[in-house]
Design an enzyme around this catalytic site. Structure first.
Site, PDB file in Angstrom:
ATOM      1  N   GLY A   1      -0.916   3.781  -5.864  1.00  0.00           N
ATOM      2  CA  GLY A   1      -0.763   2.750  -5.994  1.00  0.00           C
ATOM      3  C   GLY A   1       0.537   2.971  -7.076  1.00  0.00           C
ATOM      4  O   GLY A   1       0.984   1.428  -6.822  1.00  0.00           O
TER       5      GLY A   1
ATOM      6  N   MET B   1      -4.143   4.594  -1.146  1.00  0.00           N
ATOM      7  CA  MET B   1      -4.552   5.271   0.693  1.00  0.00           C
ATOM      8  C   MET B   1      -5.239   6.073  -0.003  1.00  0.00           C
ATOM      9  O   MET B   1      -6.663   6.865   0.879  1.00  0.00           O
ATOM     10  CB  MET B   1      -3.814   6.038   1.499  1.00  0.00           C
ATOM     11  CG  MET B   1      -2.863   4.718   2.525  1.00  0.00           C
ATOM     12  SD  MET B   1      -3.654   3.918   3.170  1.00  0.00           S
ATOM     13  CE  MET B   1      -4.443   4.573   4.667  1.00  0.00           C
TER      14      MET B   1
ATOM     15  N   VAL C   1       1.044  -1.440   0.186  1.00  0.00           N
ATOM     16  CA  VAL C   1      -0.352   0.015  -0.096  1.00  0.00           C
ATOM     17  C   VAL C   1       1.142   1.226   0.319  1.00  0.00           C
ATOM     18  O   VAL C   1       1.877   1.423   0.865  1.00  0.00           O
ATOM     19  CB  VAL C   1      -0.655  -0.232   1.247  1.00  0.00           C
ATOM     20  CG1 VAL C   1      -1.885   1.071   1.578  1.00  0.00           C
ATOM     21  CG2 VAL C   1      -1.816  -1.143   1.613  1.00  0.00           C
ATOM     22  N   CYS C   2       0.404   2.197  -0.963  1.00  0.00           N
ATOM     23  CA  CYS C   2       1.365   3.806  -0.904  1.00  0.00           C
ATOM     24  C   CYS C   2      -0.058   4.607  -1.068  1.00  0.00           C
ATOM     25  O   CYS C   2      -1.374   4.735  -0.928  1.00  0.00           O
ATOM     26  CB  CYS C   2       2.457   3.714  -1.848  1.00  0.00           C
ATOM     27  SG  CYS C   2       1.267   4.055  -3.454  1.00  0.00           S
ATOM     28  N   ARG C   3       0.264   5.812  -1.413  1.00  0.00           N
ATOM     29  CA  ARG C   3      -0.788   6.415  -1.421  1.00  0.00           C
ATOM     30  C   ARG C   3      -1.818   6.086  -2.492  1.00  0.00           C
ATOM     31  O   ARG C   3      -2.438   6.466  -2.120  1.00  0.00           O
ATOM     32  CB  ARG C   3      -0.365   7.977  -1.047  1.00  0.00           C
ATOM     33  CG  ARG C   3      -0.817   9.628  -1.606  1.00  0.00           C
ATOM     34  CD  ARG C   3      -0.190  10.648  -1.691  1.00  0.00           C
ATOM     35  NE  ARG C   3      -0.007  11.573  -2.650  1.00  0.00           N
ATOM     36  CZ  ARG C   3      -0.587  11.692  -3.785  1.00  0.00           C
ATOM     37  NH1 ARG C   3      -1.889  11.499  -4.127  1.00  0.00           N
ATOM     38  NH2 ARG C   3       0.369  11.456  -5.097  1.00  0.00           N
TER      39      ARG C   3
END
Length: 98
Positions: free
Chosen positions: A66, A90, A62-64
């Protein structure tokens, strides 16, 4: 690359299915809120710290948005891990955060 939508991941976590979420964002991003079950390993640290992960487990990166998690997913796949990228990151997550 395997992907999962945020709502799908939320359902899996709510059921308690065995998956480990790895948040690859920077410290300040994680401080603003992360998926409660997620462990934090910044993307830049993945090449040095991937040995801390268990190849027999399932991981969701997971990141901000993708993109960074996609890079981590590709790296870990090449190292023999079972890993999926959460699409939209996110920004698209509607589940709980802590």
């Amino acid at each position: 690359m395997k992907t999962i939508l945020p709502d799908e991941l939320n359902r899996i976590l709510e059921k308690g299915d065995p998956v480990t979420v790895v948040d690859v964002r920077e410290d300040d991003e994680v401080a603003a809120g992360k998926i409660p079950q997620a462990i934090h390993i910044p993307l830049a640290d993945i090449p040095e710290r991937f040995q801390e992960l268990d190849r027999s487990k399932e991981y969701v990166m997971v990141c901000r948005s993708g993109h960074r998690s996609g890079l981590a997913t590709e790296f870990l796949q090449n190292e023999g891990f079972h890993v999926t990228n959460m699409e939209g990151g996110m920004l698209e997550w509607n589940g709980p955060v802590k």
